[in-house]
Design a protein around this motif. Structure first.
Motif, PDB file in Angstrom:
ATOM      1  N   GLU A 110       0.573  -0.980  -0.489  1.00  0.00           N
ATOM      2  CA  GLU A 110       0.369   0.300  -0.474  1.00  0.00           C
ATOM      3  C   GLU A 110       1.021   1.587   0.394  1.00  0.00           C
ATOM      4  OE1 GLU A 110      -1.071   0.852   4.843  1.00  0.00           O
ATOM      5  OE2 GLU A 110      -2.274  -1.357   3.528  1.00  0.00           O
ATOM      6  N   CYS A 111       2.015   1.143   0.185  1.00  0.00           N
ATOM      7  CA  CYS A 111       2.431   2.280   0.718  1.00  0.00           C
ATOM      8  C   CYS A 111       2.963   3.232  -1.021  1.00  0.00           C
ATOM      9  CB  CYS A 111       4.174   2.163   1.138  1.00  0.00           C
ATOM     10  SG  CYS A 111       3.982   1.924   2.765  1.00  0.00           S
ATOM     11  N   PHE A 112       3.156   1.981  -1.861  1.00  0.00           N
ATOM     12  CA  PHE A 112       3.553   2.131  -3.102  1.00  0.00           C
ATOM     13  C   PHE A 112       2.301   2.906  -3.650  1.00  0.00           C
ATOM     14  CE2 PHE A 112       6.707  -1.256  -2.803  1.00  0.00           C
ATOM     15  CZ  PHE A 112       7.916  -0.866  -3.219  1.00  0.00           C
ATOM     16  N   LYS A 113       1.263   3.416  -3.454  1.00  0.00           N
ATOM     17  CA  LYS A 113       0.296   3.710  -3.989  1.00  0.00           C
ATOM     18  C   LYS A 113      -0.095   5.332  -3.731  1.00  0.00           C
ATOM     19  CE  LYS A 113      -3.004  -0.049  -3.978  1.00  0.00           C
ATOM     20  NZ  LYS A 113      -4.231  -0.881  -2.503  1.00  0.00           N
ATOM     21  N   ARG A 114       0.747   4.975  -2.069  1.00  0.00           N
ATOM     22  CA  ARG A 114       1.277   6.734  -1.820  1.00  0.00           C
ATOM     23  C   ARG A 114       2.363   7.635  -2.129  1.00  0.00           C
ATOM     24  NH1 ARG A 114       0.778   6.484   4.744  1.00  0.00           N
ATOM     25  NH2 ARG A 114       0.682   8.641   4.433  1.00  0.00           N
ATOM     26  N   VAL A 115       4.020   6.323  -2.908  1.00  0.00           N
ATOM     27  CA  VAL A 115       4.620   7.516  -2.831  1.00  0.00           C
ATOM     28  C   VAL A 115       4.643   7.216  -4.856  1.00  0.00           C
ATOM     29  CG1 VAL A 115       5.630   7.115  -0.444  1.00  0.00           C
ATOM     30  CG2 VAL A 115       6.017   5.847  -2.753  1.00  0.00           C
ATOM     31  N   GLY A 116       3.751   6.750  -5.194  1.00  0.00           N
ATOM     32  CA  GLY A 116       3.752   6.251  -7.154  1.00  0.00           C
ATOM     33  C   GLY A 116       5.209   5.486  -6.787  1.00  0.00           C
ATOM     34  N   PRO A 117       5.901   5.746  -8.232  1.00  0.00           N
ATOM     35  CA  PRO A 117       6.502   4.576  -8.622  1.00  0.00           C
ATOM     36  C   PRO A 117       7.557   4.684  -9.122  1.00  0.00           C
ATOM     37  CG  PRO A 117       5.564   5.522 -10.818  1.00  0.00           C
ATOM     38  CD  PRO A 117       4.774   6.240  -9.431  1.00  0.00           C
ATOM     39  N   PHE A 118       8.887   3.939  -8.825  1.00  0.00           N
ATOM     40  CA  PHE A 118      10.601   3.997  -8.943  1.00  0.00           C
ATOM     41  C   PHE A 118      10.500   5.414  -9.976  1.00  0.00           C
ATOM     42  CE2 PHE A 118      10.744   0.420  -6.536  1.00  0.00           C
ATOM     43  CZ  PHE A 118      11.387   0.394  -5.449  1.00  0.00           C
ATOM     44  N   ARG A 119      11.228   6.203  -9.851  1.00  0.00           N
ATOM     45  CA  ARG A 119      11.775   7.151 -11.451  1.00  0.00           C
ATOM     46  C   ARG A 119      12.266   6.065 -11.851  1.00  0.00           C
ATOM     47  NH1 ARG A 119      10.092  12.950  -8.654  1.00  0.00           N
ATOM     48  NH2 ARG A 119      12.238  12.353  -6.659  1.00  0.00           N
ATOM     49  N   GLU A 120      11.606   6.544 -13.199  1.00  0.00           N
ATOM     50  CA  GLU A 120      12.765   5.448 -14.394  1.00  0.00           C
ATOM     51  C   GLU A 120      13.363   6.887 -14.585  1.00  0.00           C
ATOM     52  OE1 GLU A 120      10.230   3.129 -17.313  1.00  0.00           O
ATOM     53  OE2 GLU A 120       8.482   2.748 -15.372  1.00  0.00           O
ATOM     54  N   SER A 121      13.345   8.034 -14.899  1.00  0.00           N
ATOM     55  CA  SER A 121      14.323   8.949 -15.274  1.00  0.00           C
ATOM     56  C   SER A 121      15.788   8.777 -14.500  1.00  0.00           C
ATOM     57  CB  SER A 121      14.274  10.303 -15.301  1.00  0.00           C
ATOM     58  OG  SER A 121      13.264  10.704 -14.107  1.00  0.00           O
ATOM     59  N   PHE A 122      16.204   8.487 -13.523  1.00  0.00           N
ATOM     60  CA  PHE A 122      17.220   8.336 -12.967  1.00  0.00           C
ATOM     61  C   PHE A 122      17.855   6.965 -13.554  1.00  0.00           C
ATOM     62  CE2 PHE A 122      14.835  10.712 -10.397  1.00  0.00           C
ATOM     63  CZ  PHE A 122      15.976  11.187  -8.852  1.00  0.00           C
ATOM     64  N   PRO A 123      19.266   7.864 -13.466  1.00  0.00           N
ATOM     65  CA  PRO A 123      20.739   7.231 -14.481  1.00  0.00           C
ATOM     66  C   PRO A 123      21.528   5.910 -13.772  1.00  0.00           C
ATOM     67  CG  PRO A 123      20.969   9.247 -13.603  1.00  0.00           C
ATOM     68  CD  PRO A 123      19.095   9.133 -13.605  1.00  0.00           C
ATOM     69  N   THR A 124      21.300   6.216 -12.000  1.00  0.00           N
ATOM     70  CA  THR A 124      20.672   6.122 -10.989  1.00  0.00           C
ATOM     71  C   THR A 124      20.360   6.187  -9.415  1.00  0.00           C
ATOM     72  OG1 THR A 124      23.051   6.667 -10.129  1.00  0.00           O
ATOM     73  CG2 THR A 124      23.873   4.531 -11.413  1.00  0.00           C
ATOM     74  N   CYS A 125      20.729   5.738  -8.503  1.00  0.00           N
ATOM     75  CA  CYS A 125      20.117   5.884  -7.562  1.00  0.00           C
ATOM     76  C   CYS A 125      18.501   6.371  -7.122  1.00  0.00           C
ATOM     77  CB  CYS A 125      20.499   7.492  -6.942  1.00  0.00           C
ATOM     78  SG  CYS A 125      22.575   7.462  -6.671  1.00  0.00           S
ATOM     79  N   GLU A 126      17.621   5.255  -8.791  1.00  0.00           N
ATOM     80  CA  GLU A 126      16.340   5.648  -8.391  1.00  0.00           C
ATOM     81  C   GLU A 126      16.341   4.252  -6.787  1.00  0.00           C
ATOM     82  OE1 GLU A 126      17.368   1.898  -9.034  1.00  0.00           O
ATOM     83  OE2 GLU A 126      18.035   3.398 -10.380  1.00  0.00           O
ATOM     84  N   ILE A 168      29.198  -8.912  -4.714  1.00  0.00           N
ATOM     85  CA  ILE A 168      30.523  -8.139  -5.666  1.00  0.00           C
ATOM     86  C   ILE A 168      30.957  -8.384  -6.611  1.00  0.00           C
ATOM     87  CG2 ILE A 168      32.532  -5.979  -5.156  1.00  0.00           C
ATOM     88  CD1 ILE A 168      29.813  -5.024  -3.706  1.00  0.00           C
ATOM     89  N   HIS A 169      30.647  -8.025  -8.057  1.00  0.00           N
ATOM     90  CA  HIS A 169      31.865  -8.319  -8.908  1.00  0.00           C
ATOM     91  C   HIS A 169      32.275  -7.815 -10.190  1.00  0.00           C
ATOM     92  CE1 HIS A 169      27.429  -7.766 -11.147  1.00  0.00           C
ATOM     93  NE2 HIS A 169      27.096  -8.345 -10.555  1.00  0.00           N
ATOM     94  N   SER A 170      33.034  -7.455 -10.863  1.00  0.00           N
ATOM     95  CA  SER A 170      33.726  -6.914 -11.995  1.00  0.00           C
ATOM     96  C   SER A 170      32.671  -6.349 -12.884  1.00  0.00           C
ATOM     97  CB  SER A 170      34.745  -7.438 -12.420  1.00  0.00           C
ATOM     98  OG  SER A 170      34.278  -8.968 -13.328  1.00  0.00           O
ATOM     99  N   GLY A 171      32.508  -5.409 -13.234  1.00  0.00           N
ATOM    100  CA  GLY A 171      31.702  -4.606 -14.395  1.00  0.00           C
ATOM    101  C   GLY A 171      30.365  -4.689 -13.719  1.00  0.00           C
ATOM    102  N   GLN A 172      30.630  -4.209 -12.551  1.00  0.00           N
ATOM    103  CA  GLN A 172      29.088  -4.622 -11.991  1.00  0.00           C
ATOM    104  C   GLN A 172      28.717  -2.608 -11.657  1.00  0.00           C
ATOM    105  OE1 GLN A 172      28.687  -5.220  -7.558  1.00  0.00           O
ATOM    106  NE2 GLN A 172      27.340  -5.417  -7.894  1.00  0.00           N
ATOM    107  N   PHE A 173      29.641  -2.128 -12.345  1.00  0.00           N
ATOM    108  CA  PHE A 173      29.234  -0.261 -11.126  1.00  0.00           C
ATOM    109  C   PHE A 173      30.368   0.612 -12.447  1.00  0.00           C
ATOM    110  CE2 PHE A 173      29.793   3.108  -8.751  1.00  0.00           C
ATOM    111  CZ  PHE A 173      28.185   2.979  -7.616  1.00  0.00           C
ATOM    112  N   SER A 174      29.866   1.648 -12.569  1.00  0.00           N
ATOM    113  CA  SER A 174      29.752   2.867 -13.396  1.00  0.00           C
ATOM    114  C   SER A 174      29.778   3.835 -13.066  1.00  0.00           C
ATOM    115  CB  SER A 174      28.960   2.823 -14.683  1.00  0.00           C
ATOM    116  OG  SER A 174      29.262   4.010 -15.752  1.00  0.00           O
ATOM    117  N   PHE A 175      31.206   4.650 -12.243  1.00  0.00           N
ATOM    118  CA  PHE A 175      31.332   5.593 -11.167  1.00  0.00           C
ATOM    119  C   PHE A 175      30.675   7.209 -12.616  1.00  0.00           C
ATOM    120  CE2 PHE A 175      33.731   9.256 -10.810  1.00  0.00           C
ATOM    121  CZ  PHE A 175      33.742   9.348  -9.158  1.00  0.00           C
ATOM    122  N   ALA A 176      30.444   6.768 -13.275  1.00  0.00           N
ATOM    123  CA  ALA A 176      29.866   8.294 -14.026  1.00  0.00           C
ATOM    124  C   ALA A 176      28.696   7.820 -14.036  1.00  0.00           C
ATOM    125  CB  ALA A 176      30.528   8.687 -15.895  1.00  0.00           C
ATOM    126  N   LYS A 177      27.990   6.713 -13.930  1.00  0.00           N
ATOM    127  CA  LYS A 177      26.172   6.561 -13.785  1.00  0.00           C
ATOM    128  C   LYS A 177      25.637   6.988 -12.400  1.00  0.00           C
ATOM    129  CE  LYS A 177      23.606   4.223 -15.641  1.00  0.00           C
ATOM    130  NZ  LYS A 177      23.039   2.453 -16.418  1.00  0.00           N
TER     131      LYS A 177
END
Length: 278
Positions: free
Chosen positions: A145-161, A187-196
């Motif tokens: 029910e909490c999602f009905k109050r705050v809305g969806p994940f914001r898909e425009s975020f490159p990370t930190c959504e 934790i594994h290689s290729g997992q993280f983009s610093f720029a994003k």
């Protein structure tokens, strides 16, 4: 890794659940893995490769249960995770809408634990969430029910959504915390983009006025960003640090948070990733 993740759910001591596998690759291999389990609780849902926020939104939309838990396919749960969280929800007041847990950082390539991330706070965690994402998405269980109050994940975020979502959710409900590592965060290689990651951090500042207009909170963000940039070899980090001290010359209200952040296992792992050691 998907097999490992699925097995960690199917082996839970609490078994009244459905598993929604949101497949952005729409691969036959993923379909075959789901079919091989021959378990009616598994639901395969193809997604048109629109990213992780869209996948989570699709899962929330299709879910039928009272509670929703998230599990990235490279992470896994300890066997009593769901049981302990459901028990906690039954014991806590109704204004608790989300429960998160401690988790381990598990280095897949060397099969070893790098450290444990413990919950920082419970109850009203909004001020904590303004400065740091104190949760881990694969640890979270939330009332649908909490999602009905705050809305969806914001898909425009490159990370930190995910941080954006839990920050918004901390405005409308209390968070419960279980100080027991019930999730292995891989934790594994290729997992993280610093720029994003940086783009996501700057987007958090842009979208949340309580960050952008509060000199204490904004200076904390800029100081973190600047330090991480310098570890990456980006000299423009000095500009962010200078701006942080102009906003808050004595770092009033930030000293303890800065010390905690520097000693935190998450910061250590980010730095190791940024300098190419993980």
């Amino acid at each position: 890794m998907l097999r490992r993740a699925l097995e960690s759910v199917l082996n839970q001591t609490f078994d009244d659940f459905e598993i929604l596998i949101i497949d952005g690759t729409r691969s036959e291999e993923t379909k075959d893995i789901v079919k091989s389990h021959r378990d009616g609780r598994l639901r395969y849902i193809p997604q048109r490769g629109k990213g992780i926020a869209n996948a989570r939104n699709l899962g929330v939309l299709k879910a039928r249960g009272e509670f929703i838990a998230f599990l990235d396919d490279d992470d896994c749960w300890r066997k009593d995770k769901l049981e302990l969280q459901v028990e906690a929800f039954r014991e806590l007041p109704k204004n608790y809408g989300l429960i998160y847990t401690a988790f381990t950082y598990y280095y897949l390539e060397k099969e070893k634990v790098l450290g444990i991330k413990h919950p920082l706070a419970s109850g009203d965690v909004y001020r904590h969430m303004l400065k740091d994402n104190i949760t881990g998405t694969s640890t979270i269980m939330v009332r649908r029910e909490c999602f009905k109050r705050v809305g969806p994940f914001r898909e425009s975020f490159p990370t930190c959504e995910d941080w954006d979502m839990w920050l918004r959710m901390s405005k409308i409900c209390y968070f419960g915390a279980i100080d027991e590592p019930l999730v292995d965060y891989s934790i594994h290689s290729g997992q993280f983009s610093f720029a994003k990651y940086l783009a996501g951090r700057y987007r958090m500042i842009e979208e949340h006025g309580d960050i952008r207009h509060d000199p204490q909170v904004l200076s904390y963000h800029l100081l973190q960003i600047g330090i991480l940039k310098l570890f990456r070899g980006d000299r423009s980090g000095a500009v962010d640090i200078l701006r942080a001290f102009r906003l808050n010359p004595t770092m009033r209200g930030n000293i303890l948070d800065i010390i905690r952040s520097l000693l935190d296992v998450r910061t250590k792992i980010y730095i190791l990733k940024f300098i190419g050691r993980l």
